[in-house]
Design a protein around this motif. Structure first.
Motif, mmCIF file in Angstrom:
data_model
loop_
_atom_site.group_PDB
_atom_site.id
_atom_site.type_symbol
_atom_site.label_atom_id
_atom_site.label_comp_id
_atom_site.label_asym_id
_atom_site.label_seq_id
_atom_site.Cartn_x
_atom_site.Cartn_y
_atom_site.Cartn_z
ATOM 1 N N GLY A 89 0.790 -1.231 0.000
ATOM 2 C CA GLY A 89 0.000 0.000 0.000
ATOM 3 C C GLY A 89 0.821 1.278 0.000
ATOM 4 N N THR A 90 0.122 2.377 0.294
ATOM 5 C CA THR A 90 0.711 3.695 0.202
ATOM 6 C C THR A 90 0.846 4.296 1.602
ATOM 7 N N TYR A 91 2.006 4.908 1.881
ATOM 8 C CA TYR A 91 2.286 5.424 3.222
ATOM 9 C C TYR A 91 2.707 6.894 3.152
ATOM 10 N N VAL A 92 2.513 7.608 4.243
ATOM 11 C CA VAL A 92 3.032 8.965 4.347
ATOM 12 C C VAL A 92 4.549 8.873 4.505
ATOM 13 N N ASN A 93 5.250 9.628 3.692
ATOM 14 C CA ASN A 93 6.709 9.614 3.738
ATOM 15 C C ASN A 93 7.193 10.013 5.131
ATOM 16 N N ASP A 94 8.186 9.274 5.622
ATOM 17 C CA ASP A 94 8.692 9.521 6.978
ATOM 18 C C ASP A 94 9.181 10.957 7.169
ATOM 19 N N ASN A 95 9.737 11.528 6.125
ATOM 20 C CA ASN A 95 10.338 12.864 6.273
ATOM 21 C C ASN A 95 9.324 13.983 6.279
#
Lengths: 492, 492
Positions: free
Chosen positions: A81-87
């Motif tokens: 799936g799709t995740y919010v970028n850690d940075n």
């Protein structure tokens, strides 16, 4: 509840301006991340679920997610799936405090666009190895002759030549470029329309800034040349990917729903698929551009190397409206660090472009421009091209030969008629990124085709350059490449 | 009714986002022009009347009008008010049709930002005449030596040197720049923090893109260096002018109401007033920057030429937070067309800046960078500077001498301690633009001080360069200048 927040945001945005739905959702999602409603590393609901929750079409959701992925807010992990970028949100949250004048001793952070612009999309570092694409073999460049010409112009140099370049560049160079393009690329132009730039990035930025406003839509080919995508992002444009087939870009009725202000194309040798845009498709594209009253940016990179099939005249040459900007570079034919390229501007806009180019970029390097002008005028450019064409033709044949064992019903080659790279197309289920990684471990840098895709998921393959590899390297490494491909396609 | 339209627009904008009032009014006025509610050439109500009609403070109205003037939407005519620029709405109206896919055979137009970026603000063309400012005397540049060094590096050049410059530039050049700045400018840095750019424009754009987002506020000095203002406009920032006095930029509590994301400064020799920023003011500014959690961009142009008074260390050298970006250029000391400058990046952001610089600009010119590195290392740069300083000191004295007859209680000189230009301050009622035009008719290019002002109306004067004029020219033309100034000040 996230979907409520998104709906409220979209409502606000929708009432304010005629923003298309996917752009409203993009803004709402971005705001959710900036406000910490979507935290770093958090998984996003699937596009199907989001579409249901928000009562939107799935296409709308996918378009918004694609744009956010393009800009580095979201990352996709295969199969999960799709995740919010850690940075992103960490810094973006820092940003939110900035408005208040409250003292804060922590140093400020990169801006959101800074984060997007400083992350690399073509994951690999620049490793120049046999099959790296996008590079020519500049070891063949006639250095001694070049040095002699430069010397001559430095010796003759009068103070004016040390100043900034006004009026679009050194006049004899602009004449030489105009003569070359008229003859070899059927471009209609006067020398007056030539603006000497530091290359395609500068040409693209100049066009994006002068022809489009922040938030305007640019159609880019899918898959796309990343350098261009970055230039458009840097100038605040909204990227709309349009799928490419074997005849080049092919806008559908659905694409027409996101009308472009600019259309960016690599018709001579689509990057990276290598498709050559057919004449019919070129005429069609010009009609589409006219219907949308959009500008066309024709990046004619690699047009110098055509190995089979009839040459096709530039889009600019077919244009009767004066809506095509034509650009090229000397980096691929001479050497990358020369930093000289050209932009051909439709007549009515020449003055505006020259002024803005001067004000924004303060162009220089006149002695280098003078040396290049003479290099072209005296025929050295044509003969360097001739020699290069011959040598690349041999490499191309060697690569095609080496890849033969890997070809099958499922594995074929595209884009080998022109340019300095070809595309090895693989079945849709192939993990081309993993394959490229395995090859990298064997010392071979090739790029996975899927890494260039913006919205599409159907393209898998390898982008293989043969411009940089000496013939013997191709003969040595080609079979290694072919064997690894065979192994990959055979294993389930 | 215009004010109703403006109020409705501002209401919409206000509900949507925490935009400051002046920005809401800016957007509302811009929209009024785009929609044709304010036609080309139409006169705007006075700021006083607008403030009354809209129930806003006059400062808010003035801020919005200033921003629109800066961007070329509005023009002021002396004594008769503010008008909609003749060019803007025609094209902008064309833009409004673009959203629909309705066929239109007319070629599209420049974008609104394109119009702003392609119009010149420093009205005069680049005419290099004795007193043109912003130019050094590059006729003194040691061409033969330079050519020898370039030659040597071209002879030794291996293919890598022809490639793009990765990692921020040619390593020995970055070391040489770091050594120079540590010793002469008290800048704290490792060579690793140096990024070689094509000059200040590129350094500024890189900072604006990576550190600020579209619509963020940048504080600029008023009066200001136009090149910087254009770079910020091109990157979508909102300019907030902060008045300068004899000790440099001086933010007031009112300025704090428009908190900056970036603060751009020329502390060594404020352009164009020539003020040298005092140490106390430097410390104060760093505190202000910390309070707003803003970045500081220190443009240390002209720092090489200090003629009297103690040298003042760079802002970067006083900074303990790592929030100062320091930039300089070789164009003013060597020759303009060299197109090499440097940006010093705080350590935590070095990698991000290098990657974005590479991706956005594809830097090159490695053989030139190598020649420059050796030029500095072998001491040629220092001795070129020494010679130049001596020669400019003589010119400066001659200019001061020639201007003496024009000085009075009302006419004085500022900014002559440093750099390559000075500022002749005139009484507030003087029409300095008309004076500059009369001087131009006599072959003397000087710039009116008011042409650099963004919001202020109180500054009148002439910006006079002495970097380019040979000594004898200054002696010949100086008295002509002085006499014309005397005539102007005497006549009512």
């Amino acid at each position: 509840m996230l979907s409520e927040f998104l709906l409220t945001e979209m409502n606000r945005l929708g009432s304010q301006d005629a923003l298309p739905l996917h752009r409203q959702l993009y803004e709402a999602l971005r705001r959710a991340m900036l406000d910490g409603k979507l935290g770093p590393g958090e998984r996003l609901s699937s596009s199907r679920d989001l579409a249901l929750d928000l009562n939107l079409s799935r296409n709308t959701v996918v378009a918004a997610i694609n744009q956010l992925s393009v800009e580095g807010y979201l990352v996709s992990r295969v199969g999960s799936g799709t995740y919010v970028n850690d940075n992103v949100p960490k810094a973006a949250t820092g940003r939110r405090n900035m408005g208040s004048a409250v003292a804060s001793s922590s140093a400020p952070q990169l801006s959101a666009r800074g984060l997007a612009l400083s992350s690399r999309y073509c994951a690999t570092e620049l490793e120049v190895q046999p099959f790296t694409n996008g590079i020519a073999d500049f070891s063949a460049f006639p250095l001694t002759l070049w040095q002699r010409l430069q010397n001559k112009h430095w010796r003759m140099t009068y103070p004016d030549m040390l100043d900034y370049a006004t009026s679009g560049g050194y006049a004899p160079l602009r004449r030489a470029i105009a003569d070359y393009l008229r003859v070899f690329r059927s471009v209609h132009l006067d020398a007056d329309q030539v603006i000497v730039t530091t290359g395609t990035q500068q040409s693209l930025e100049l066009c994006a800034r002068l022809l489009a406003d922040h938030g305007d839509t640019v159609w880019v080919e899918d898959p796309a040349y990343w350098g261009a995508a970055k230039a458009f992002m840097a100038t605040g444009l909204s990227l709309h990917p349009v799928a490419v087939d074997d005849e080049g870009i092919r806008p559908t009725a659905q694409d027409d729903d996101t009308p472009p202000r600019l259309i960016y194309l690599t018709p001579s040798h689509q990057y990276p698929t290598g498709a050559v845009m057919s004449l019919a498709r070129r005429h069609q594209l010009l009609l589409t551009a006219r219907a949308h009253n959009a500008w066309v940016l024709e990046d004619d990179y690699d047009s110098e190397y055509r190995f089979s099939g009839p040459p096709i005249s530039s889009l600019e040459g077919l244009d009767t409206d004066g809506r095509v900007f034509y650009m090229g570079t000397f980096s691929k034919v001479l050497y990358p660090g020369i930093k000289l390229g050209y932009l051909i501007v439709p007549k009515p806009l020449v003055t505006a472009f020259k002024q803005a180019h001067y004000d924004l970029n303060r162009p220089g390097q006149m002695p280098l421009q003078a040396a290049l002008a003479e290099f072209i005028e005296m025929g050295h450019f044509s003969s360097a091209l001739r020699r290069a064409r011959q040598s690349y033709a041999e490499r191309r044949v060697a690569l095609l030969e080496a890849l033969k064992p890997a070809l099958s019903q499922q594995v074929c080659i595209s884009g080998a008629e022109q340019g300095l790279h070809l595309c090895l197309r693989l079945p849709p289920h192939t993990d081309d990124r993993a394959l490229a990684q395995r090859l990298a471990q064997q010392g071979l840098t090739v790029r996975p085709l899927s890494a260039y895709c913006l919205a599409r998921k159907d393209l898998k393959g390898l982008v293989i350059g043969y411009g940089y590899a000496p013939l013997c390297e191709i003969q040595r490494c080609g079979p290694v490449l072919a064997a690894e491909v065979q192994r990959t396609v055979r294993s389930p």
